[in-house]
Write an enzyme that holds these catalytic residues in place. Sequence first.
Site, PDB file in Angstrom:
ATOM      1  N   ARG A  46      14.625   2.961  -6.055  1.00  0.00           N
ATOM      2  CA  ARG A  46      13.838   2.891  -4.823  1.00  0.00           C
ATOM      3  C   ARG A  46      13.447   4.302  -4.375  1.00  0.00           C
ATOM      4  O   ARG A  46      12.328   4.541  -3.919  1.00  0.00           O
ATOM      5  CB  ARG A  46      14.611   2.170  -3.713  1.00  0.00           C
ATOM      6  CG  ARG A  46      13.927   2.283  -2.350  1.00  0.00           C
ATOM      7  CD  ARG A  46      14.506   1.349  -1.301  1.00  0.00           C
ATOM      8  NE  ARG A  46      15.946   1.235  -1.333  1.00  0.00           N
ATOM      9  CZ  ARG A  46      16.802   2.150  -0.818  1.00  0.00           C
ATOM     10  NH1 ARG A  46      16.348   3.264  -0.282  1.00  0.00           N
ATOM     11  NH2 ARG A  46      18.104   1.940  -0.878  1.00  0.00           N
ATOM     12  N   TYR A  98     -11.607  -2.400   6.391  1.00  0.00           N
ATOM     13  CA  TYR A  98     -11.170  -3.584   5.642  1.00  0.00           C
ATOM     14  C   TYR A  98     -10.382  -4.535   6.551  1.00  0.00           C
ATOM     15  O   TYR A  98      -9.552  -4.103   7.357  1.00  0.00           O
ATOM     16  CB  TYR A  98     -10.310  -3.133   4.451  1.00  0.00           C
ATOM     17  CG  TYR A  98      -9.524  -4.237   3.791  1.00  0.00           C
ATOM     18  CD1 TYR A  98     -10.156  -5.364   3.279  1.00  0.00           C
ATOM     19  CD2 TYR A  98      -8.145  -4.145   3.681  1.00  0.00           C
ATOM     20  CE1 TYR A  98      -9.430  -6.377   2.679  1.00  0.00           C
ATOM     21  CE2 TYR A  98      -7.410  -5.149   3.074  1.00  0.00           C
ATOM     22  CZ  TYR A  98      -8.056  -6.260   2.580  1.00  0.00           C
ATOM     23  OH  TYR A  98      -7.337  -7.270   1.988  1.00  0.00           O
ATOM     24  N   ASP A 170      -9.423   6.543   3.456  1.00  0.00           N
ATOM     25  CA  ASP A 170      -9.260   5.513   2.431  1.00  0.00           C
ATOM     26  C   ASP A 170     -10.366   5.745   1.403  1.00  0.00           C
ATOM     27  O   ASP A 170     -11.551   5.553   1.701  1.00  0.00           O
ATOM     28  CB  ASP A 170      -9.370   4.122   3.061  1.00  0.00           C
ATOM     29  CG  ASP A 170      -9.107   2.996   2.062  1.00  0.00           C
ATOM     30  OD1 ASP A 170      -9.432   3.168   0.873  1.00  0.00           O
ATOM     31  OD2 ASP A 170      -8.599   1.942   2.481  1.00  0.00           O
ATOM     32  N   LYS A 195      -7.715  -1.929  -7.168  1.00  0.00           N
ATOM     33  CA  LYS A 195      -9.154  -2.017  -7.383  1.00  0.00           C
ATOM     34  C   LYS A 195      -9.595  -1.162  -8.579  1.00  0.00           C
ATOM     35  O   LYS A 195      -9.204  -1.426  -9.707  1.00  0.00           O
ATOM     36  CB  LYS A 195      -9.875  -1.629  -6.089  1.00  0.00           C
ATOM     37  CG  LYS A 195      -9.325  -2.305  -4.820  1.00  0.00           C
ATOM     38  CD  LYS A 195      -9.304  -3.815  -4.903  1.00  0.00           C
ATOM     39  CE  LYS A 195      -9.052  -4.508  -3.563  1.00  0.00           C
ATOM     40  NZ  LYS A 195      -7.767  -4.191  -2.910  1.00  0.00           N
TER      41      LYS A 195
END
Length: 378
Positions: A46, A98, A170, A195
């Site tokens: 982690r 978004y 972004d 994406k």
Amino acid sequence: MRKKTQLIHGGITGDERTGAVSVPIYQVSTYKQEGVGKHSGYEYSRTGNPTRFALEELIKELEGGHAGFAFGSGMAAITAVLMTFNQGDHIIFTDDVYGGSYRLVSKVMNRFGIEASFVDTSSIENIEAAIIDRTKAIYVETPTNPLLKVTDMKKVSKLAKSKGLTFIVDNTFSTPYWQNPMEDGADIVLHSATKYLGGHSDVVAGLVVVNSQQLAEDVHFVLNSSGGVLGPHDSWLLMRGIKTLGVRMEEIESNTKEFVEFLQGLPEITNIYYPGLESHPGHEVHKQQARGNGGMISFDVGSGKKADQVLRNVKYFTLAESLGAVESLISVPAMMTHASIPADRRTELGITDGLVRVSIGLEDIEDLKEDFLEALRK
């Protein structure tokens, strides 16, 4: 090192111990220690994993930042960045951000006392007018999703620095192949790596790049504390996808330009949103800060009924929520990606029921044009 070379040779390449050309998948949760507090740099996956670290080093170099971080999704990446702020802090966001980002800010982060204002960031005056004494950051998409508005990053950076604000971008739509916001003054760059960076509809991931040691410590603290990390196999898949980003983006660029020209000749189509068009309000700004226009196009077919007809009848455009894949994708933002935004707000922004968003892929462009035209006039 030029971009196409950097995509393949950037970051950590291969494995020195075995000579493997590809970074190994370290499918491991914990690491043997020589003694209490004495380890090789890894103690628990982690906190850090060698495969994930190789990806993080790669995106750091591609964006020209100080440190990179890999998360289990784009939304996990955005959440982690927002969690570096405190109760009572105020953040200015791009207005047609978004839908998932809007939902996160307006329905989740507000519970913890982080406030937001949504403005058209293509106007620096709008941003300046929205700044209050509790404002801590400016968060923009450029180009935006789905209306492809363009924000002048140099102007925003200058304003942010003068006010002591963090500037967040972004960069999902343009990718580091076409645009590097840190060159224009961004402090934090985000990607939904699901994406274009992954590019093959086979991995969900998010990436963050920061430009300072303090921001690196802040983001890593949240990452380690909240645990939304990207697994080693997905990290490896993402690195594999990034290697072909350059050739994919150039072919997509060519296909998209030709598809936009095709749309311009159709009387049924209105309001084409694409920064490569000289008529686009942000065309000149985008041309100055980006090397390409990307593969995203939005346009209006007149009504929700007509949009539904098109989506039901296309064969080579895949009806799907995502974007940036080798296959061309099509969606109606009002009913899909931006359904979480209230209807009156969508109307105000110009996200109509007839607005169609396409992500152009790598198919033969003639097939895409024929497929769309048949569906439009069926």
